[in-house]
Enzyme design. Structure first.
Site, mmCIF file in Angstrom:
data_model
loop_
_atom_site.group_PDB
_atom_site.id
_atom_site.type_symbol
_atom_site.label_atom_id
_atom_site.label_comp_id
_atom_site.label_asym_id
_atom_site.label_seq_id
_atom_site.Cartn_x
_atom_site.Cartn_y
_atom_site.Cartn_z
ATOM 1 N N ASP A 103 -2.991 -1.168 -2.952
ATOM 2 C CA ASP A 103 -3.720 -0.990 -4.211
ATOM 3 C C ASP A 103 -3.651 0.070 -4.918
ATOM 4 O O ASP A 103 -3.496 1.405 -4.098
ATOM 5 C CB ASP A 103 -5.102 -1.462 -3.932
ATOM 6 C CG ASP A 103 -5.120 -2.950 -3.262
ATOM 7 O OD1 ASP A 103 -4.147 -3.816 -3.557
ATOM 8 O OD2 ASP A 103 -6.190 -3.295 -2.483
HETATM 9 N N1 URA Z 1 -5.135 -4.352 1.907
HETATM 10 C C1 URA Z 1 -5.612 -4.184 0.877
HETATM 11 O O1 URA Z 1 -6.776 -4.708 0.653
HETATM 12 N N2 URA Z 1 -5.376 -3.180 0.158
HETATM 13 C C2 URA Z 1 -4.066 -2.458 0.247
HETATM 14 O O2 URA Z 1 -3.820 -1.714 -0.767
HETATM 15 C C3 URA Z 1 -3.595 -2.887 1.360
HETATM 16 C C4 URA Z 1 -3.998 -3.673 2.409
#
Ligand code: URA
Length: 235
Positions: A103
């Site tokens: 993310d």
């Molecule tokens: N899980 C998440 O919620 N976000 C990420 O960036 C990676 C794994």
């Protein structure tokens, strides 16, 4: 390999553009300027340089980046710059892409490659490659949450509960979680399903490969053969 083709393969532009770079004396092969675009160069152990910047010969470009917050993993980002902007232009021109996505606000270990096979091996659901995350939580982490995560939590749109491969309390507001899938917002959704909330997320490891401690946010380096082995991959 012909020098002109070698430069093109490494992302230095069109064949014509690469020829011009070479003819202008801007390219050195093993520290000796070579202005013949058609010179045959041995690729084993080769280091060439363009405008004084050294590049190793690399059949594939496979890298580790310490992803900072505020970057998207997409090649066509929507709200923030792409992580690929943290790489030198020739690497971007080679068509490298992140292996899986973090993310925008997640930090830590991001693998980037133009090796389709490596990308496939590490992304394949069947291989169940473990990914280790450190989640900072809004509420204190307790054993009941950890037990739920290990037993499996039900996420919306998933047919079955998903269990963490490992979960431990690192400190009052820190949870270390290993997952083997790569589902959208997976860790945040799992932690929410267990009754807590992720405030910050950092990826520490993929397979046996741990984010190099000397790699600062925004920095990258080439993956060595030993790193690829730790990822369970040898080309
Ligand atoms: N899980 C998440 O919620 N976000 C990420 O960036 C990676 C794994």
């Amino acid at each position: 390999m012909q020098l002109e083709r070698l430069l093109q393969k490494h992302g230095f532009g069109t064949r014509k553009g690469c020829r011009a770079l070479i003819r202008h004396g801007r390219v050195a092969v093993n520290e000796v300027v070579c202005d013949d675009p058609f010179a045959e160069v041995a690729t084993t152990g080769l280091v060439f340089s363009v405008d004084g910047v050294a590049w190793p010969y690399a059949e594939f470009a496979s890298l580790v980046l310490h992803k900072p917050a505020g970057y998207e993993c997409s090649r066509k980002p929507q709200h923030h710059p792409s992580v690929l902007e943290l790489l030198p232009l020739p690497l971007r021109e080679r068509g490298v892409q992140p292996i899986g996505r973090l993310d925008e606000d997640t930090t830590g270990l991001l693998l980037i490659t133009d090796d389709g096979q490596l990308n496939h091996v590490l992304s394949s659901a069947k291989r169940k490659v473990p990914k280790v995350y450190l989640a900072t939580t809004r509420h204190p982490v307790d054993q009941a949450q950890v037990d739920q995560l290990l037993a499996g939590v039900q996420l919306n749109d998933e047919p079955e509960p998903i269990a963490a491969a490992a979960a431990t309390i690192a400190s009052e507001h820190l949870l270390r979680l290993t997952v083997t899938e790569g589902k959208y917002h997976q860790v945040k959704r799992m932690v929410a399903a267990a009754g807590n909330r992720v405030e910050a997320l950092h990826r520490e490891a993929v397979g046996e490969f741990v984010l190099p401690p000397d790699l600062k946010p925004g920095e990258w380096r080439w993956l060595a053969a030993v790193d690829l082995q730790k990822l369970g991959y040898s080309s």
